[in-house]
Write a protein that holds these residues in place. Structure first.
Motif, PDB file in Angstrom:
ATOM      1  N   VAL A 671     -59.280  80.060  34.964  1.00 47.72           N
ATOM      2  CA  VAL A 671     -60.264  79.740  36.003  1.00 47.72           C
ATOM      3  C   VAL A 671     -61.688  80.118  35.592  1.00 47.72           C
ATOM      4  CG1 VAL A 671     -60.952  80.235  38.387  1.00 47.72           C
ATOM      5  CG2 VAL A 671     -58.542  79.862  37.832  1.00 47.72           C
ATOM      6  N   LEU A 672     -61.882  81.337  35.090  1.00 49.85           N
ATOM      7  CA  LEU A 672     -63.220  81.759  34.674  1.00 49.85           C
ATOM      8  C   LEU A 672     -63.588  81.182  33.312  1.00 49.85           C
ATOM      9  CD1 LEU A 672     -63.108  85.548  35.708  1.00 49.85           C
ATOM     10  CD2 LEU A 672     -63.590  83.540  37.124  1.00 49.85           C
ATOM     11  N   GLY A 673     -62.560  80.852  32.522  1.00 53.22           N
ATOM     12  CA  GLY A 673     -62.802  80.265  31.207  1.00 53.22           C
ATOM     13  C   GLY A 673     -62.853  78.754  31.273  1.00 53.22           C
ATOM     14  N   PHE A 674     -61.688  78.115  31.217  1.00 51.66           N
ATOM     15  CA  PHE A 674     -61.632  76.659  31.241  1.00 51.66           C
ATOM     16  C   PHE A 674     -62.119  76.087  32.571  1.00 51.66           C
ATOM     17  CE2 PHE A 674     -58.268  77.421  27.967  1.00 51.66           C
ATOM     18  CZ  PHE A 674     -58.954  76.828  26.918  1.00 51.66           C
ATOM     19  N   GLY A 675     -61.895  76.822  33.664  1.00 50.28           N
ATOM     20  CA  GLY A 675     -62.346  76.353  34.973  1.00 50.28           C
ATOM     21  C   GLY A 675     -63.817  76.560  35.222  1.00 50.28           C
ATOM     22  N   GLY A 676     -64.496  77.291  34.311  1.00 50.00           N
ATOM     23  CA  GLY A 676     -65.947  77.400  34.331  1.00 50.00           C
ATOM     24  C   GLY A 676     -66.547  78.161  35.485  1.00 50.00           C
ATOM     25  N   LEU A 677     -65.745  78.964  36.218  1.00 53.67           N
ATOM     26  CA  LEU A 677     -66.243  79.647  37.402  1.00 53.67           C
ATOM     27  C   LEU A 677     -67.034  80.895  37.030  1.00 53.67           C
ATOM     28  CD1 LEU A 677     -66.171  79.872  40.565  1.00 53.67           C
ATOM     29  CD2 LEU A 677     -64.151  81.327  40.259  1.00 53.67           C
ATOM     30  N   SER A 678     -68.167  81.088  37.697  1.00 50.32           N
ATOM     31  CA  SER A 678     -68.946  82.310  37.518  1.00 50.32           C
ATOM     32  C   SER A 678     -69.787  82.547  38.765  1.00 50.32           C
ATOM     33  CB  SER A 678     -69.856  82.224  36.284  1.00 50.32           C
ATOM     34  OG  SER A 678     -70.846  81.218  36.465  1.00 50.32           O
ATOM     35  N   ILE A 679     -70.218  83.778  38.931  1.00 49.14           N
ATOM     36  CA  ILE A 679     -71.147  84.148  40.000  1.00 49.14           C
ATOM     37  C   ILE A 679     -72.406  84.686  39.334  1.00 49.14           C
ATOM     38  CG2 ILE A 679     -71.539  85.516  42.069  1.00 49.14           C
ATOM     39  CD1 ILE A 679     -69.232  83.575  42.385  1.00 49.14           C
ATOM     40  N   CYS A 680     -73.519  84.044  39.559  1.00 44.83           N
ATOM     41  CA  CYS A 680     -74.778  84.460  38.936  1.00 44.83           C
ATOM     42  C   CYS A 680     -75.831  84.645  40.029  1.00 44.83           C
ATOM     43  CB  CYS A 680     -75.239  83.405  37.930  1.00 44.83           C
ATOM     44  SG  CYS A 680     -76.721  83.866  37.020  1.00 44.83           S
ATOM     45  N   ASN A 681     -76.357  85.878  40.116  1.00 46.52           N
ATOM     46  CA  ASN A 681     -77.340  86.208  41.147  1.00 46.52           C
ATOM     47  C   ASN A 681     -76.842  85.843  42.542  1.00 46.52           C
ATOM     48  OD1 ASN A 681     -79.247  87.147  39.222  1.00 46.52           O
ATOM     49  ND2 ASN A 681     -79.888  85.034  38.822  1.00 46.52           N
ATOM     50  N   GLY A 682     -75.560  86.095  42.762  1.00 52.81           N
ATOM     51  CA  GLY A 682     -74.979  85.865  44.076  1.00 52.81           C
ATOM     52  C   GLY A 682     -74.632  84.427  44.377  1.00 52.81           C
ATOM     53  N   VAL A 683     -74.794  83.535  43.404  1.00 52.89           N
ATOM     54  CA  VAL A 683     -74.528  82.109  43.612  1.00 52.89           C
ATOM     55  C   VAL A 683     -73.302  81.697  42.812  1.00 52.89           C
ATOM     56  CG1 VAL A 683     -75.437  79.764  43.369  1.00 52.89           C
ATOM     57  CG2 VAL A 683     -76.968  81.647  43.998  1.00 52.89           C
ATOM     58  N   LEU A 684     -72.407  80.942  43.451  1.00 58.69           N
ATOM     59  CA  LEU A 684     -71.207  80.458  42.774  1.00 58.69           C
ATOM     60  C   LEU A 684     -71.561  79.251  41.912  1.00 58.69           C
ATOM     61  CD1 LEU A 684     -67.683  80.123  44.290  1.00 58.69           C
ATOM     62  CD2 LEU A 684     -68.665  78.170  43.099  1.00 58.69           C
ATOM     63  N   ASN A 685     -71.160  79.310  40.652  1.00 61.32           N
ATOM     64  CA  ASN A 685     -71.430  78.224  39.699  1.00 61.32           C
ATOM     65  C   ASN A 685     -70.140  77.778  39.031  1.00 61.32           C
ATOM     66  OD1 ASN A 685     -74.552  78.251  39.555  1.00 61.32           O
ATOM     67  ND2 ASN A 685     -74.000  80.398  39.240  1.00 61.32           N
ATOM     68  N   VAL A 686     -70.083  76.519  38.635  1.00 65.52           N
ATOM     69  CA  VAL A 686     -68.926  75.976  37.928  1.00 65.52           C
ATOM     70  C   VAL A 686     -69.412  75.091  36.789  1.00 65.52           C
ATOM     71  CG1 VAL A 686     -66.814  74.607  38.073  1.00 65.52           C
ATOM     72  CG2 VAL A 686     -67.519  76.008  40.026  1.00 65.52           C
ATOM     73  N   GLU A 687     -68.882  75.321  35.598  1.00 67.89           N
ATOM     74  CA  GLU A 687     -69.133  74.464  34.442  1.00 67.89           C
ATOM     75  C   GLU A 687     -67.856  73.714  34.093  1.00 67.89           C
ATOM     76  OE1 GLU A 687     -71.024  76.334  31.050  1.00 67.89           O
ATOM     77  OE2 GLU A 687     -71.707  77.985  32.328  1.00 67.89           O
ATOM     78  N   ASN A 688     -68.023  72.573  33.455  1.00 68.07           N
ATOM     79  CA  ASN A 688     -66.864  71.776  33.034  1.00 68.07           C
ATOM     80  C   ASN A 688     -66.492  72.156  31.605  1.00 68.07           C
ATOM     81  OD1 ASN A 688     -64.977  69.837  32.298  1.00 68.07           O
ATOM     82  ND2 ASN A 688     -65.962  68.235  33.507  1.00 68.07           N
ATOM     83  N   ARG A 689     -65.384  72.907  31.472  1.00 69.56           N
ATOM     84  CA  ARG A 689     -64.903  73.295  30.142  1.00 69.56           C
ATOM     85  C   ARG A 689     -63.446  72.869  29.958  1.00 69.56           C
ATOM     86  NH1 ARG A 689     -66.463  79.007  31.375  1.00 69.56           N
ATOM     87  NH2 ARG A 689     -68.737  79.181  31.217  1.00 69.56           N
ATOM     88  N   LEU A 690     -63.035  71.796  30.585  1.00 66.61           N
ATOM     89  CA  LEU A 690     -61.636  71.381  30.501  1.00 66.61           C
ATOM     90  C   LEU A 690     -61.205  71.226  29.055  1.00 66.61           C
ATOM     91  CD1 LEU A 690     -61.105  68.719  33.326  1.00 66.61           C
ATOM     92  CD2 LEU A 690     -60.440  71.122  33.299  1.00 66.61           C
TER      93      LEU A 690
END
Length: 724
Positions: A671-690
């Motif tokens: 999820v945090l790796g391939f799913g690209g999930l992160s929290i930066c400065n209190g904001v939820l972000n998602v990157e596409n790393r499928l």
């Protein structure tokens, strides 16, 4: 050993002989209790073989040292067909399945006796997720080419023992320990009840059961067991069905005997199918939030669900005095103790998908904070020091001095988990009610633990062992120093926040703990002057790593089995090799603190030197590689972690149970790796790393109490849907 068949919602085994491996893989639990996956009618070779554990239920095996107690066996069933014991029959067409949707395990097979009489057998078992005090077993028998008699019996057997496992991984213990005394049995017309207490602490357990099935029933009891026997007539081609419904309670629930007696009355009016339906509905609610859906690789899909399933089974929902051990409720390895595994590897899964469960895990640490304060005193230190291995108390259970005394990063690991939980959930009440006190008391420990060198005006951390346990006892370990620095800064920030936001509560806490304002000044001074070593863009693991002798890993290690089976620990700690990630471990936890160049430098230097002799290693490497865009490496390490137990990657699943930290690391990598999930400065972000082969990934997470549904498709921008 035949490989398991892994499908999106089922795990299947066709191997009737590989008992120990299947026993681990098909372990069942509901967070309150767990049983290893033994077939109900198979008797073990010794009294510790059939294992049943309750979360947080420990007893002393020697002064100061506890073991997770093996409870009376409620699963056992025996049957005789036409006068012959089923265990003497030949097994064929064997299939064991685990339904991940509802936790039901099924054994289906044929039995053939010496006369050629064939019987189709199906046994089913589950532990209820709807009422965690309940379990049920169903047996279905169909004579294929014969008619005759059935004698089936089952009950509760307290003739079980513990086989404590040494902390020394090369030592095999053969000393059994009998844990139960004052066993009392009570036969009833269609079942019975057993109560007992542990020999030293007199902790009570109570179990009851009810049988139903066509035939005559008779219950017998002896000093340590109670059993009911059904005698029936079987007809060729007709299926006979018997059910056993079980209730379990312990001293931690109140009057255990009365509780199971009441549960037994309720069980009289219900059936196996009704209990299973209720349990399946409870599982459905959990899966709705916790599932990770993959399109493109069915084996990956089944494996990630299996990892999540085992995490859920291990979680002691609603019990703030228990946590998750390194093997959950699947084995007595490490005496069932709690490590950093919980806060660093498993807690993120719960914080994102089931925040109340994550809070409960941290509340366990809050409840054991007084023990941590006393533990610090025993180490001649101030503040609070959490133990490397803990059970129902916070006192050290580790039997090896170097690890128990020197692997002190666990105290900072718990502080990190507090910060992560509060940032993800916004649960200020937890920070006010117990989090700040925990941070304050544990920050005090580091003041004593760091050594100030006036000539340098710096603080060194001496005689420590970091996550890389092959480093030996070293100095200025990068991971431990970094986590301790963050801990000190975090504690100071929490106090400042509480002074401003809850001044009255802070006044009470300051008085309770004897806090002095100058303490935070000291913490910040240490945080600013700790020693962290680097060479260019490369952060050094510790003060001695560069001095160690290089090792040609390929010449010594040809599989994933730990190298300590070939090279002694003393020699390994003098080679320039890592057991598991250390610098990369911290970078995985705090990616925002490092440039890509720094992470790449650490990967290029440390990854080739890492032996992956810990089950904690693969998932973290997969996570870091995915973030770096090292797709091939990320997939390689993910598959090691994803199938660690299912494919017995390190050859220790049979003898040690399920590796719960690896389960959590796998979820993070996915999820945090391939799913690209992160929290930066209190904001939820998602990157596409499928990764290749995965066309779509879907998962749900909570952030600040709000559920978010994430969908990632190949070559498309991720979709984030806020569910309000």
């Amino acid at each position: 050993m035949r490989e398991l068949r892994i499908t999106p919602w089922r795990i299947e085994s066709l191997d009737p002989d590989d008992r120990s491996f299947r026993e681990s893989i098909f372990s069942q639990g509901n967070g309150y209790m767990g049983t290893r996956g033994y077939r109900p009618d198979q008797r073990g070779a010794h009294p510790a073989w059939r294992s049943t554990f309750l979360a947080g239920f420990y007893e002393y095996v020697k002064p100061g040292i506890t073991d997770l107690v093996n409870h009376p066996d409620f699963s056992g069933i025996q049957f005789r067909l036409n006068g012959t014991d089923s265990e003497s029959h030949t097994v064929s067409d064997f299939l064991q399945t685990l339904d991940l949707r509802c936790g039901l395990v099924t054994w289906a097979y044929n039995l053939t006796d010496r006369a050629g009489n064939q019987t189709r057998v199906k046994q089913e078992k589950f532990l209820s997720m709807a009422d965690r005090h309940l379990a049920a077993i169903r047996v279905s028998l169909t004579p294929v080419n014969w008619s005759g008699t059935l004698e089936l019996s089952g009950g509760i057997d307290a003739r079980v023992e513990n086989l404590p496992v040494s902390d020394d991984q090369l030592t095999e213990n053969v000393e059994f320990v009998k844990m139960w005394s004052d066993v009392r049995t009570e036969p009833r017309p269609a079942g019975g009840q057993l109560t007992a207490q542990t020999r030293i602490s007199h902790r009570q357990i109570a179990q009851s059961y009810l049988f139903s099935g066509k035939g005559s029933l008779k219950t017998e009891a002896a000093d340590e067991w109670v059993t009911t026997t059904i005698n029936a007539r079987l007809s060729q081609g007709m299926t006979w069905v018997g059910e056993k419904r079980i209730a379990v309670a312990s001293f931690r629930d109140g009057d255990a005997g009365e509780i199971v007696k009441e549960k037994s009355e309720e069980l009289k009016d219900t059936t196996f199918d009704e209990l299973l339906t209720e349990s399946a509905l409870a599982w459905e609610k959990i899966w709705k939030q916790a599932d990770v859906q993959l399109i493109g690789n069915d084996e990956w899909q089944g494996a990630i669900r299996y990892n999540i399933f085992q995490l859920i089974q291990a979680m002691p929902y609603g019990d703030t005095h228990a946590s998750i051990g390194a093997r959950g409720l699947t084995h007595g390895r490490y005496k069932g103790c709690y490590f950093w595994d919980t806060e660093i590897f498993m807690l993120p899964f719960f914080a994102y998908t089931q925040p109340n469960a994550a809070k409960s895990l941290l509340q366990y640490r809050c409840h054991t904070l007084p023990d941590a304060v006393e533990s610090a005193k025993r180490f001649s230190a101030k503040g609070a020091r959490f133990s490397w291995m803990a059970s129902d108390t916070g006192f050290e259970q580790c039997g090896t001095w170097d690890t128990g005394c020197c692997e002190i990063h666990i105290t900072a690991d718990i502080a990190h988990a507090v910060r992560q939980y509060v940032e993800l959930t916004g649960d200020e009440a937890f920070l006010r009610d117990c989090g700040t006190e925990l941070l304050l008391q544990t920050a005090r420990y580091w003041v004593d633990r760091f050594n100030y060198v006036s000539a340098e005006d710096q603080y060194h951390l001496l005689f420590v062992k970091g996550p890389d346990e092959y480093c030996g006892v070293t100095c200025d370990d990068f991971y431990t120093v970094s986590m301790a620095r963050d801990h000190l800064e975090q504690a100071a920030a929490a106090i400042k926040w509480m002074e401003k936001t809850y001044p009255e509560d802070w006044t009470v806490l300051a008085e309770k703990t004897g806090f002095q304002p100058e303490e935070t000044e000291k913490w910040m001074d240490i945080a600013a002057k700790v020693v962290l070593r680097r060479r260019g863009e490369l952060w050094k693991q510790d003060a001695t790593f560069d001095l160690l002798e290089p090792l040609d890993i390929q010449a010594h290690k040809d599989d994933d089995a730990p190298l300590y089976h070939k090279i002694g620990f003393d020699r390994l700690q003098r080679y320039q090799v890592l057991k598991q990630p250390a610098v990369l471990m911290y970078m995985a936890l705090c990616p925002e603190k490092f440039s890509k160049v720094e992470v790449e430098a650490a990967w290029n230097y440390y990854e080739p030197k890492t032996l992956h002799d810990s089950t904690l290693s693969f998932g973290i490497h997969a996570l870091v590689a995915a973030r770096l865009g090292y797709e091939e490496k990320a997939v390689h390490y993910l598959e090691k972690s994803l199938f660690l137990d299912l494919k017995n990657v390190m050859k220790n699943t049979a003898g040690e149970g399920i590796h719960t930290a690896s389960l959590g690391a796998t979820w993070q990598a996915m999820v945090l790796g391939f799913g690209g999930l992160s929290i930066c400065n209190g904001v939820l972000n998602v990157e596409n790393r499928l990764p290749p082969g995965i066309e779509e990934m879907r998962y749900r997470v909570f952030h600040k109490g709000i559920p978010h549904r994430i969908t990632i498709r190949k070559n498309q921008k991720p979709e984030i849907f806020v569910e309000i």
